[in-house]
Design a protein around this motif. Structure first.
Motif, PDB file in Angstrom:
ATOM      1  N   VAL A 160       0.844  -1.191   0.000  1.00 29.71           N
ATOM      2  CA  VAL A 160       0.000   0.000   0.000  1.00 29.71           C
ATOM      3  C   VAL A 160       0.880   1.242   0.000  1.00 29.71           C
ATOM      4  O   VAL A 160       1.921   1.278   0.664  1.00 29.71           O
ATOM      5  CB  VAL A 160      -0.905   0.021   1.266  1.00 29.71           C
ATOM      6  N   LEU A 161       0.456   2.243  -0.773  1.00 31.30           N
ATOM      7  CA  LEU A 161       1.095   3.564  -0.734  1.00 31.30           C
ATOM      8  C   LEU A 161       0.072   4.564  -0.224  1.00 31.30           C
ATOM      9  O   LEU A 161      -1.006   4.705  -0.811  1.00 31.30           O
ATOM     10  CB  LEU A 161       1.564   3.972  -2.143  1.00 31.30           C
ATOM     11  N   VAL A 162       0.391   5.239   0.874  1.00 31.50           N
ATOM     12  CA  VAL A 162      -0.451   6.340   1.347  1.00 31.50           C
ATOM     13  C   VAL A 162       0.285   7.640   1.028  1.00 31.50           C
ATOM     14  O   VAL A 162       1.405   7.857   1.507  1.00 31.50           O
ATOM     15  CB  VAL A 162      -0.730   6.240   2.868  1.00 31.50           C
ATOM     16  N   ILE A 163      -0.343   8.459   0.201  1.00 32.40           N
ATOM     17  CA  ILE A 163       0.243   9.765  -0.138  1.00 32.40           C
ATOM     18  C   ILE A 163      -0.327  10.785   0.851  1.00 32.40           C
ATOM     19  O   ILE A 163      -1.532  11.040   0.859  1.00 32.40           O
ATOM     20  CB  ILE A 163      -0.083  10.176  -1.587  1.00 32.40           C
ATOM     21  N   ASN A 164       0.541  11.353   1.681  1.00 37.43           N
ATOM     22  CA  ASN A 164       0.096  12.257   2.749  1.00 37.43           C
ATOM     23  C   ASN A 164       0.381  13.724   2.362  1.00 37.43           C
ATOM     24  O   ASN A 164       1.099  13.988   1.410  1.00 37.43           O
ATOM     25  CB  ASN A 164       0.825  11.894   4.062  1.00 37.43           C
ATOM     26  N   LYS A 165      -0.206  14.619   3.153  1.00 39.47           N
ATOM     27  CA  LYS A 165      -0.023  16.078   2.986  1.00 39.47           C
ATOM     28  C   LYS A 165      -0.579  16.567   1.650  1.00 39.47           C
ATOM     29  O   LYS A 165       0.022  17.446   1.005  1.00 39.47           O
ATOM     30  CB  LYS A 165       1.464  16.472   3.140  1.00 39.47           C
ATOM     31  N   ILE A 166      -1.736  16.016   1.230  1.00 32.23           N
ATOM     32  CA  ILE A 166      -2.335  16.488  -0.029  1.00 32.23           C
ATOM     33  C   ILE A 166      -2.856  17.914   0.132  1.00 32.23           C
ATOM     34  O   ILE A 166      -3.077  18.605  -0.855  1.00 32.23           O
ATOM     35  CB  ILE A 166      -3.445  15.546  -0.557  1.00 32.23           C
ATOM     36  N   ASP A 167      -3.025  18.380   1.385  1.00 38.97           N
ATOM     37  CA  ASP A 167      -3.435  19.779   1.602  1.00 38.97           C
ATOM     38  C   ASP A 167      -2.341  20.756   1.164  1.00 38.97           C
ATOM     39  O   ASP A 167      -2.617  21.927   0.921  1.00 38.97           O
ATOM     40  CB  ASP A 167      -3.784  20.019   3.079  1.00 38.97           C
ATOM     41  N   LEU A 168      -1.099  20.279   1.049  1.00 35.49           N
ATOM     42  CA  LEU A 168       0.002  21.173   0.664  1.00 35.49           C
ATOM     43  C   LEU A 168       0.240  21.194  -0.851  1.00 35.49           C
ATOM     44  O   LEU A 168       1.125  21.911  -1.332  1.00 35.49           O
ATOM     45  CB  LEU A 168       1.299  20.761   1.390  1.00 35.49           C
ATOM     46  N   LEU A 169      -0.562  20.434  -1.606  1.00 38.91           N
ATOM     47  CA  LEU A 169      -0.353  20.356  -3.064  1.00 38.91           C
ATOM     48  C   LEU A 169      -0.300  21.716  -3.773  1.00 38.91           C
ATOM     49  O   LEU A 169       0.513  21.894  -4.693  1.00 38.91           O
ATOM     50  CB  LEU A 169      -1.427  19.464  -3.722  1.00 38.91           C
ATOM     51  N   PRO A 170      -1.135  22.695  -3.350  1.00 34.30           N
ATOM     52  CA  PRO A 170      -1.063  23.990  -4.055  1.00 34.30           C
ATOM     53  C   PRO A 170       0.282  24.706  -3.881  1.00 34.30           C
ATOM     54  O   PRO A 170       0.587  25.618  -4.640  1.00 34.30           O
ATOM     55  CB  PRO A 170      -2.181  24.822  -3.394  1.00 34.30           C
ATOM     56  N   TYR A 171       1.052  24.319  -2.857  1.00 35.61           N
ATOM     57  CA  TYR A 171       2.270  25.073  -2.534  1.00 35.61           C
ATOM     58  C   TYR A 171       3.554  24.350  -2.904  1.00 35.61           C
ATOM     59  O   TYR A 171       4.645  24.874  -2.689  1.00 35.61           O
ATOM     60  CB  TYR A 171       2.298  25.393  -1.029  1.00 35.61           C
ATOM     61  N   VAL A 172       3.455  23.100  -3.370  1.00 32.71           N
ATOM     62  CA  VAL A 172       4.673  22.332  -3.632  1.00 32.71           C
ATOM     63  C   VAL A 172       4.725  21.844  -5.071  1.00 32.71           C
ATOM     64  O   VAL A 172       3.711  21.787  -5.760  1.00 32.71           O
ATOM     65  CB  VAL A 172       4.819  21.126  -2.657  1.00 32.71           C
ATOM     66  N   ASN A 173       5.930  21.474  -5.475  1.00 37.41           N
ATOM     67  CA  ASN A 173       6.155  21.032  -6.839  1.00 37.41           C
ATOM     68  C   ASN A 173       5.998  19.509  -6.917  1.00 37.41           C
ATOM     69  O   ASN A 173       6.972  18.767  -6.913  1.00 37.41           O
ATOM     70  CB  ASN A 173       7.582  21.465  -7.233  1.00 37.41           C
TER      71      ASN A 173
END
Lengths: 216, 216
Positions: A160-173
């Protein structure tokens, strides 16, 4: 050559002890996940959110692995679940022996889910079976979408892969489509969840799936 | 016991080769930094910003270390500096031998600054001297302010701490005062810089200091 032989011996011994752990976990009808990631990707935060969501339905116990400090065990203990801290004292990964020793000090009766939080390291823990049912690799969006290709073994050995911190997507590359494509290129059977431990987004999907894996 | 002896032997051999690298670097009047961090903290981004700022004044060469892929070497090569990629093929850190082999394939005459970008791993590279003048540890705000205490050896063995991704501070759970306090508790002589490779904030302070260390 002698070093290679010794390393093989260490891994063989680890596999032997992992099999013993697996037998113990099986006898107790436990579902066991081994959470692995870089430092700061959010393993303890995911664990906190998971315990919060599931603790009224299932019995959870935790083994915390850290190079130093018992910060994570203290964080988890606040949620009222049994937790054992392993301090590796500099070692870069958990081994089956340490987990077996920790488990021997826990009451595993009536426990449904055992979570092992590994040392923060995207390389070394990939090679060590602890007797778990599956490795869950956590990757945060802030680490970038190229990481599955740069650290392939961890993604190959995880279910399983859990991708975390999706709330930061607008600010990161970080391009989510590329991240997922890269992960599936390494391991086409990876199950992928997207979550934010800050906003709670995606946590219920992850917890529902986790619950479905547990034998009650 | 035999494993411990072998490990000591590996480290002794590494120290021997690191001393040989140091001699070579000294002969060429090179300033050498070994950049270490977790995966995705921004080592390559810091390197790009540093090259951009300094390449008209000083001659920079780069050794890139990665578990897999030559992505980082390609990123750096676009800036027109000589770069050698070391793919460790699964190994979790660079060793002095690999760096010595890479250096033997580089023209070090007239180079002022050699940057070695280590494998992304906040644990294992701490123990390996590569012959550098200093280790520069990079930590991103997204990893949290507790990391110096949880991974102390890296902070103890580094001379400089660069805190990256300060542009993300409003969105993450990281207290800069606590981070600095924790880092200085482990290593009171750490020199600390705060940067954002996205906005460019703090890059000139870091580059000015780096330039002041270089013997022209």
């Amino acid at each position: 050559m002698s070093i290679l032989k010794i390393e093989r011996k260490v891994l063989e011994k680890n596999d032997e002890l992992a099999a013993r752990n697996r037998e113990l976990f099986g006898k107790n009808n436990l579902f066991v996940i081994n959470i692995v990631s870089s430092p700061g990707a959010g393993k303890t935060s995911l664990l906190e959110k998971t315990i919060e969501a599931l603790k009224s339905d299932i019995n959870i116990s935790v083994i915390e692995g850290d190079v130093q400090t018992d910060f994570d065990a203290r964080r988890v203990a606040r949620y009222g679940v049994p937790v054992v801290q392993i301090v590796t004292n500099g070692a870069c990964h958990l081994e089956a022996k340490l987990v077996g020793d920790a488990a021997a000090n826990m009451n595993l009766e009536n426990v449904n889910l055992l979570v092992i939080e590994n040392v923060g390291n995207l390389v070394c823990p990939a090679g060590y079976d602890l007797g778990e049912n599956m490795k869950v690799v956590l990757l945060s969006t802030t680490e970038g979408d190229d990481k599955p290709l740069k650290y392939p073994r961890m993604f190959l050995n995880s279910s399983v892969l859990v991708i975390n911190k999706i709330d930061l997507l607008p600010y990161v590359n970080c391009n989510m489509d590329i991240l997922k494509k890269n992960a599936l290129q390494i391991n086409p059977s990876l199950k992928i969840f997207k979550v934010s431990c800050t906003t709670g987004e995606g946590i219920s999907e992850w917890c529902n799936w986790l619950t479905s894996q547990i034998k009650k």
